[in-house]
Design a protein around this motif. Structure first.
Motif, PDB file in Angstrom:
ATOM      1  N   ALA A  23       0.826  -1.284  -0.092  1.00  9.27           N
ATOM      2  CA  ALA A  23       0.057  -0.058  -0.116  1.00  9.27           C
ATOM      3  C   ALA A  23       0.739   1.314   0.003  1.00  9.27           C
ATOM      4  N   SER A  24       1.700   1.151   0.671  1.00  2.00           N
ATOM      5  CA  SER A  24       2.877   2.454   0.785  1.00  2.00           C
ATOM      6  C   SER A  24       3.532   2.624  -0.405  1.00  2.00           C
ATOM      7  N   VAL A  25       3.831   1.724  -0.947  1.00  4.98           N
ATOM      8  CA  VAL A  25       4.961   1.700  -2.345  1.00  4.98           C
ATOM      9  C   VAL A  25       3.827   2.278  -3.299  1.00  4.98           C
ATOM     10  N   LEU A  26       2.603   1.570  -3.364  1.00  2.00           N
ATOM     11  CA  LEU A  26       1.830   2.062  -4.537  1.00  2.00           C
ATOM     12  C   LEU A  26       1.597   3.585  -4.290  1.00  2.00           C
ATOM     13  N   GLU A  27       1.290   3.915  -3.157  1.00  2.57           N
ATOM     14  CA  GLU A  27       1.281   5.501  -2.987  1.00  2.57           C
ATOM     15  C   GLU A  27       2.383   6.236  -3.478  1.00  2.57           C
ATOM     16  N   MET A  28       3.628   5.812  -3.244  1.00  2.00           N
ATOM     17  CA  MET A  28       5.110   6.448  -3.768  1.00  2.00           C
ATOM     18  C   MET A  28       4.839   6.272  -5.183  1.00  2.00           C
ATOM     19  N   CYS A  29       4.380   5.189  -5.852  1.00  2.00           N
ATOM     20  CA  CYS A  29       4.323   5.272  -7.174  1.00  2.00           C
ATOM     21  C   CYS A  29       3.394   6.350  -7.822  1.00  2.00           C
ATOM     22  N   GLU A  30       2.193   6.172  -7.244  1.00  7.69           N
ATOM     23  CA  GLU A  30       1.255   7.365  -7.714  1.00  7.69           C
ATOM     24  C   GLU A  30       1.770   9.014  -7.630  1.00  7.69           C
ATOM     25  N   ALA A  31       2.569   9.193  -6.465  1.00  7.58           N
ATOM     26  CA  ALA A  31       3.429  10.435  -6.264  1.00  7.58           C
ATOM     27  C   ALA A  31       4.424  10.324  -7.357  1.00  7.58           C
ATOM     28  N   ALA A  32       5.430   9.498  -7.813  1.00 13.01           N
ATOM     29  CA  ALA A  32       6.033   9.489  -8.760  1.00 13.01           C
ATOM     30  C   ALA A  32       5.595   9.988 -10.131  1.00 13.01           C
ATOM     31  N   ASP A  33       4.480   9.334 -10.373  1.00 18.99           N
ATOM     32  CA  ASP A  33       3.671   9.614 -11.437  1.00 18.99           C
ATOM     33  C   ASP A  33       3.176  11.032 -11.661  1.00 18.99           C
ATOM     34  N   ALA A  34       2.748  11.578 -10.560  1.00 18.76           N
ATOM     35  CA  ALA A  34       2.350  12.957 -10.617  1.00 18.76           C
ATOM     36  C   ALA A  34       3.401  14.058 -10.493  1.00 18.76           C
ATOM     37  N   LEU A  35       4.568  13.614 -10.180  1.00 17.73           N
ATOM     38  CA  LEU A  35       5.538  14.463 -10.069  1.00 17.73           C
ATOM     39  C   LEU A  35       6.558  14.599 -11.428  1.00 17.73           C
ATOM     40  N   GLY A  36       6.187  13.760 -12.330  1.00 17.15           N
ATOM     41  CA  GLY A  36       6.957  13.727 -13.630  1.00 17.15           C
ATOM     42  C   GLY A  36       8.023  12.663 -13.666  1.00 17.15           C
ATOM     43  N   LEU A  37       7.862  11.674 -12.589  1.00 20.28           N
ATOM     44  CA  LEU A  37       9.095  10.829 -12.821  1.00 20.28           C
ATOM     45  C   LEU A  37       8.954   9.907 -13.898  1.00 20.28           C
ATOM     46  N   SER A  38       9.774   9.032 -14.585  1.00 27.60           N
ATOM     47  CA  SER A  38       9.573   8.491 -15.800  1.00 27.60           C
ATOM     48  C   SER A  38       9.135   7.037 -15.753  1.00 27.60           C
ATOM     49  N   HIS A  39       9.489   6.354 -14.702  1.00 27.89           N
ATOM     50  CA  HIS A  39       9.244   5.043 -14.817  1.00 27.89           C
ATOM     51  C   HIS A  39       9.270   4.481 -13.438  1.00 27.89           C
ATOM     52  N   VAL A  40       8.741   3.131 -13.216  1.00 29.12           N
ATOM     53  CA  VAL A  40       8.643   2.404 -12.031  1.00 29.12           C
ATOM     54  C   VAL A  40       9.278   0.924 -12.419  1.00 29.12           C
ATOM     55  N   ARG A  41      10.332   0.342 -11.842  1.00 30.31           N
ATOM     56  CA  ARG A  41      10.935  -0.863 -12.318  1.00 30.31           C
ATOM     57  C   ARG A  41      10.951  -1.806 -11.175  1.00 30.31           C
ATOM     58  N   ALA A  42      10.568  -2.869 -11.308  1.00 31.56           N
ATOM     59  CA  ALA A  42      10.138  -4.142 -10.022  1.00 31.56           C
ATOM     60  C   ALA A  42      11.209  -5.193 -10.608  1.00 31.56           C
ATOM     61  N   VAL A  43      11.805  -5.949  -9.477  1.00 26.47           N
ATOM     62  CA  VAL A  43      12.797  -7.119  -9.787  1.00 26.47           C
ATOM     63  C   VAL A  43      11.519  -8.446  -9.492  1.00 26.47           C
ATOM     64  N   GLU A  44      12.384  -9.425  -9.692  1.00 27.16           N
ATOM     65  CA  GLU A  44      11.756 -10.666  -9.450  1.00 27.16           C
ATOM     66  C   GLU A  44      12.805 -11.477  -8.584  1.00 27.16           C
ATOM     67  N   HIS A  45      12.384 -11.553  -7.309  1.00 24.71           N
ATOM     68  CA  HIS A  45      13.167 -12.534  -6.321  1.00 24.71           C
ATOM     69  C   HIS A  45      12.197 -13.234  -5.403  1.00 24.71           C
ATOM     70  N   TYR A  46      12.888 -14.257  -4.775  1.00 28.95           N
ATOM     71  CA  TYR A  46      12.120 -15.380  -3.904  1.00 28.95           C
ATOM     72  C   TYR A  46      12.657 -15.478  -2.756  1.00 28.95           C
ATOM     73  N   PHE A  47      11.867 -15.635  -1.516  1.00 23.86           N
ATOM     74  CA  PHE A  47      12.333 -16.214  -0.240  1.00 23.86           C
ATOM     75  C   PHE A  47      12.862 -15.305   0.749  1.00 23.86           C
ATOM     76  N   HIS A  48      13.941 -14.701   0.088  1.00 17.05           N
ATOM     77  CA  HIS A  48      14.920 -13.754   0.921  1.00 17.05           C
ATOM     78  C   HIS A  48      14.243 -12.560   1.251  1.00 17.05           C
ATOM     79  N   GLU A  49      14.615 -11.929   2.596  1.00 17.02           N
ATOM     80  CA  GLU A  49      14.219 -10.625   2.698  1.00 17.02           C
ATOM     81  C   GLU A  49      14.746  -9.517   1.891  1.00 17.02           C
ATOM     82  N   TRP A  50      15.963  -9.913   1.054  1.00 17.94           N
ATOM     83  CA  TRP A  50      16.402  -9.035   0.141  1.00 17.94           C
ATOM     84  C   TRP A  50      15.702  -9.278  -1.365  1.00 17.94           C
TER      85      TRP A  50
END
Length: 358
Positions: A23-50
């Motif tokens: 929920a908090s990261v989606l709010e951040m992405c909304e703000a990035a869109d409104a502020l003129g940032l160009s992209h959101v990039r998301a990774v693929e990982h499993y199991f680890h807290e990293w």
């Protein structure tokens, strides 16, 4: 230089429930869109807290698409070795349509032994599975009625994939490359765009690898201009001293999670990943001050961060900076402050420099 966000979660349920994090990261992405940032990039990982809170970039970016209108959505990266190409091509195509053609389709090999073990895939096959998987996805986006006879997958002839991508003939393809010249050469030969991380290779070594990439691109005669996402940890505050101190504290927390994930290499080696068995020890010895001095991480007040990004633009004129602003135990408020300062203060300062270059 365009600025966007990289999302590699370094958090687990003991620190923040997953629903609250999303929920908090989606709010951040909304703000990035409104502020003129160009992209959101998301990774693929499993199991680890990293990285483990991001097992499916397509699902997450679909939620981002529903709450934004302009920002590009980058799978940074999905892993063909862990998926059937028909399923992967269809999922990416659906995301492209749901977002109105905003997908940049990024692919990667993966490198954590624990992930390969979970999917029952030998690490020795990682490069071949990556190359075959991307080629199969491209064919599925563009063609119909063909028979695919690969090493790892055989299918068809099939009807046309539905839905076809919104972007025609297909979304832009990016590949993650770190230190292997073969990866840079292959990407250039195929006309794929790049996703790179200077903190892994360092600026000087990366410059040499990019020469390999550009030479391969030109030799293959690709007509368009290559694009690139270049990733940095980034922390911005009104006060420079506070920014550096807080960034270092958060980086130390990030490093603990990173080392824990890299320990999956303990006792293992692979000719596909030479030297990766040393990653945990190397990460453990990394000093934030050294990264800051080398310019492979960015922290400071608005003026300092602007200067650092201008330097990045000189090093990589074709690149968009993909900034990891919620690393370690950076919380929502601090991440939102960085995003807000990037949009309201840093981007306007970068704009005159871009005009002067033209």
């Amino acid at each position: 230089m365009k600025l966007g966000l990289t999302l590699l979660p370094t958090v687990g349920p003991r620190e923040e429930p997953a629903d609250r994090y999303y929920a908090s990261v989606l709010e951040m992405c909304e703000a990035a869109d409104a502020l003129g940032l160009s992209h959101v990039r998301a990774v693929e990982h499993y199991f680890h807290e990293w990285g483990g809170y991001s097992p499916d970039p397509v699902v997450f970016l679909t939620a981002v698409a529903a709450r934004t209108s302009r920002i590009r959505l980058v799978t940074g990266a999905v892993v063909p070795a862990f998926q059937h190409p028909v399923k992967l091509a269809a999922a990416l195509s659906l995301l492209d349509n749901l977002s109105g053609g905003r997908l940049d389709a990024g692919f990667g090999r993966a490198f954590l032994p624990s992930e390969f073990e979970a999917f029952g895939v030998p690490m020795s096959e990682s490069r071949a599975r990556m190359e075959e998987g991307v080629a199969a996805v491209e064919r599925l986006w563009r063609d119909e009625g063909f028979r695919w006879e690969g090493t790892f997958h055989r299918f068809g002839p099939l009807p046309r994939l539905l839905p076809p991508p919104c972007q025609r003939p297909a979304p832009p393809v990016f590949v993650a490359a770190t230190v292997a010249p073969e990866s840079f050469r292959w990407a250039g030969e195929r006309g794929y765009h790049l996703m790179v991380i200077p903190v892994v290779a360092g600026h000087e070594r990366l410059a040499g690898l990019l020469e390999v990439y550009r030479a391969a691109w030109e030799d293959a005669g690709h007509p368009r201009t290559p694009r690139m996402y270049v990733s940095y940890h980034c922390y911005v505050a009104e006060d420079a001293t506070e920014a550096r101190q807080r960034a270092e504290e958060h980086f130390e927390h990030y490093k603990v999670k990173q080392v824990d994930a890299y320990e999956a290499w303990r006792g293992l080696t692979s000719d596909q990943y030479p030297g990766y068995e040393l990653m945990a020890e190397s990460a453990r010895g990394t000093r934030f001050a050294d990264l800051l001095a080398a310019g492979t991480t960015i922290a400071g007040d608005v003026a300092e961060v602007t200067d650092a990004l201008r330097h990045v633009e000189k090093l990589f004129p074709e690149a968009e900076a993909s900034l990891h602003v919620r690393f370690g135990d950076v919380g929502h408020a601090e991440a939102m402050r960085t995003v807000t300062l990037l949009g309201n203060e840093v981007l306007p300062r970068l704009a005159p420099a871009r005009e002067a270059v033209r």
